[in-house]
Design a protein around this motif. Structure first.
Motif, mmCIF file in Angstrom:
data_model
loop_
_atom_site.group_PDB
_atom_site.id
_atom_site.type_symbol
_atom_site.label_atom_id
_atom_site.label_comp_id
_atom_site.label_asym_id
_atom_site.label_seq_id
_atom_site.Cartn_x
_atom_site.Cartn_y
_atom_site.Cartn_z
ATOM 1 N N ALA A 103 0.831 -1.207 0.000
ATOM 2 C CA ALA A 103 0.000 0.000 0.000
ATOM 3 C C ALA A 103 0.866 1.259 0.000
ATOM 4 O O ALA A 103 0.557 2.236 -0.710
ATOM 5 N N ARG A 104 1.933 1.262 0.765
ATOM 6 C CA ARG A 104 2.805 2.439 0.793
ATOM 7 C C ARG A 104 3.513 2.642 -0.544
ATOM 8 O O ARG A 104 3.680 3.781 -1.008
ATOM 9 N N LEU A 105 3.941 1.559 -1.182
ATOM 10 C CA LEU A 105 4.610 1.687 -2.480
ATOM 11 C C LEU A 105 3.642 2.193 -3.552
ATOM 12 O O LEU A 105 3.991 3.053 -4.364
ATOM 13 N N VAL A 106 2.436 1.652 -3.568
ATOM 14 C CA VAL A 106 1.444 2.100 -4.554
ATOM 15 C C VAL A 106 1.078 3.558 -4.315
ATOM 16 O O VAL A 106 0.896 4.335 -5.265
ATOM 17 N N VAL A 124 5.782 -6.848 -9.162
ATOM 18 C CA VAL A 124 7.052 -7.235 -8.540
ATOM 19 C C VAL A 124 6.888 -7.437 -7.042
ATOM 20 O O VAL A 124 7.337 -8.438 -6.464
ATOM 21 N N ASN A 125 6.200 -6.504 -6.364
ATOM 22 C CA ASN A 125 6.037 -6.622 -4.922
ATOM 23 C C ASN A 125 5.040 -7.707 -4.540
ATOM 24 O O ASN A 125 5.109 -8.240 -3.440
ATOM 25 N N SER A 126 4.148 -8.062 -5.440
ATOM 26 C CA SER A 126 3.253 -9.183 -5.178
ATOM 27 C C SER A 126 4.027 -10.492 -5.123
ATOM 28 O O SER A 126 3.761 -11.356 -4.274
ATOM 29 N N THR A 127 4.988 -10.662 -6.012
ATOM 30 C CA THR A 127 5.816 -11.872 -5.967
ATOM 31 C C THR A 127 6.638 -11.937 -4.678
ATOM 32 O O THR A 127 6.794 -13.020 -4.096
ATOM 33 N N LEU A 128 7.143 -10.793 -4.238
ATOM 34 C CA LEU A 128 7.889 -10.783 -2.977
ATOM 35 C C LEU A 128 6.980 -11.095 -1.792
ATOM 36 O O LEU A 128 7.399 -11.756 -0.832
ATOM 37 N N LEU A 129 5.725 -10.629 -1.845
ATOM 38 C CA LEU A 129 4.757 -10.955 -0.804
ATOM 39 C C LEU A 129 4.487 -12.453 -0.761
ATOM 40 O O LEU A 129 4.373 -13.040 0.319
ATOM 41 N N MET A 130 4.397 -13.077 -1.919
ATOM 42 C CA MET A 130 4.140 -14.512 -1.969
ATOM 43 C C MET A 130 5.301 -15.296 -1.383
ATOM 44 O O MET A 130 5.096 -16.291 -0.668
#
Length: 400
Positions: free
Chosen positions: A207-210, A251-257
């Motif tokens: 959320a902060r990055l977006v 990119v950050n979704s993959t890191l979250l996973m």
């Protein structure tokens, strides 16, 4: 015949160098391609991400086809002869039956536990659960983080203050504590419920990055043009700004996973994650921690799959970052640089030195056409030129 003066460098002129050759190679590489084709081409050039994608796909197919998925009472089964929750007679003292010389799998390639369950089947079931948690957490956290960050960054003001303070409250609470409390309470319901709980608390970083991306993109010219055209806020957010921020989100979704599978492993190891009778990779390690010195293979295989899945996700995320980030440039080889310098910027002719005022080539063409006219090979008209030069273009008289 008077010779022409050597070329004079104009103010601001810069001789072509290595940077110009690299830029020409990059432009030729993506000429005529759409944005999606450019991203796909850059991603498939990333060898680490490509190998990781195939390894992860192999793990997914192996896990779900070997013992088959299970949804409640529905269990279609797989091609492996044993199941993960049924014990059989112990063979080879429970040690792995896989052998390299000669190569053979045997009945229990990963070994058996103290009650006779096939560890290969157990690890495949744990991999299924861990992968399911990873996908659900990634999807939920991506949706919540994207919506909160987009609304906060676009509207700013009081909306931004309220949403970011709520985000700060979630950040201050340790994820392990929330997962342990809620996982102990709802972990018995299965892996999907645990994944839902983790997804509700892991969205804060995204959320902060977006929000930062939206704060930057909302000031761009295309957003002002959309406002002038009468577009509503929802259309501006989802049709104009969001596609330009999709790289950061993916990119950050993959890191979250990748983080989700490690958090689930830690919670299950502590006993707060997936509860019996189901299992996961972290729970397999937790159940067999007392046998570390006597039967270490009970730790090797689940640990190997945890590391493999996390590394694959991280490598894929790294490849997606390079593909979506326009600032990432691939360094050309020395051979490509030499070829670009030899062919020149137009791709087919050697580089030519610029003349004074940029008209050296034009003046040479005038002289050549005049000579051809006097020798009978041209129109024969004095001063004729195909370009019809002015008087200033004519070379000075006084031929010897």
């Amino acid at each position: 015949m008077t010779s022409l003066e050597p070329p004079v460098q104009q103010p601001g002129h810069q001789a072509p160098g290595v940077t110009d050759d690299e830029s020409s190679i990059e432009l030729k590489d993506i000429a005529g391609l759409s944005q999606g084709q450019i991203v796909r081409k850059r991603f498939f050039r990333h060898r680490g991400a490509l190998v990781a994608m195939f390894v992860l796909l192999f793990i997914i197919v192996l896990a779900f086809s070997s013992v088959g998925p299970q949804f409640g009472s529905f269990k279609p089964g797989g091609w492996w002869q044993f199941t993960w929750n049924i014990a059989v007679a112990v063979e080879n003292g429970g040690r792995p039956t896989i052998s390299l010389f000669p190569f053979t799998f045997g009945n229990h390639p990963f070994g058996q536990d103290e009650v006779g369950r096939d560890i290969f089947a157990v690890v495949m079931r744990g991999t299924q659960q861990s992968l399911m948690i990873m996908v659900i957490v990634g999807g939920i956290a991506t949706i919540i983080g994207t919506v909160v960050g987009a609304v906060s960054g676009f509207y700013r003001g009081a909306t931004d203050a309220v949403l970011m303070r709520f985000t700060d409250i979630i950040i201050t609470i340790p994820v392990i504590v929330i997962g342990a409390v809620l996982g102990r309470r709802f972990g018995i319901a299965g892996a999907p419920v645990l994944a839902l709980i983790l997804g509700l608390v892991l969205w804060t970083g995204l959320a902060r990055l977006v929000r930062g991306e939206f704060l930057s993109l909302r000031e761009r010219e295309f957003v002002d043009a959309a406002r002038v055209a009468g577009a509503r806020d929802a259309r501006i957010i989802f049709r104009h700004i969001l596609p330009n921020a999709i790289g950061v989100i993916i990119v950050n979704s993959t890191l979250l996973m990748a983080a989700a599978i490690l958090i689930e492993t830690g919670l299950s190891f502590l006993g707060y994650g997936v509860q019996a009778p189901d299992t996961s990779l972290g729970k397999i390690i937790s159940e067999n921690q007392a046998a570390f010195s006597t039967r270490p293979w009970l730790f090797w295989w689940p640990g190997l799959f945890i590391i493999a899945i996390a590394l694959c996700i991280n490598f894929i995320g790294d490849g997606l970052r390079d593909a979506f980030d326009p600032r990432q440039r691939r360094m050309p080889t020395d051979r490509a640089l030499a070829r670009a310098k030899r062919l020149g910027p137009d791709g087919g002719k050697p580089d030519a030195a610029p003349a004074a005022g940029g008209d050296l080539n034009r003046a040479a063409a005038v002289v050549s056409s005049r000579g051809a006219g006097m020798q009978g090979g041209g129109p024969g008209t004095r001063g004729y030129s195909a370009d019809k030069p002015n008087a200033d273009d004519r070379p000075p008289r006084g031929d010897s």
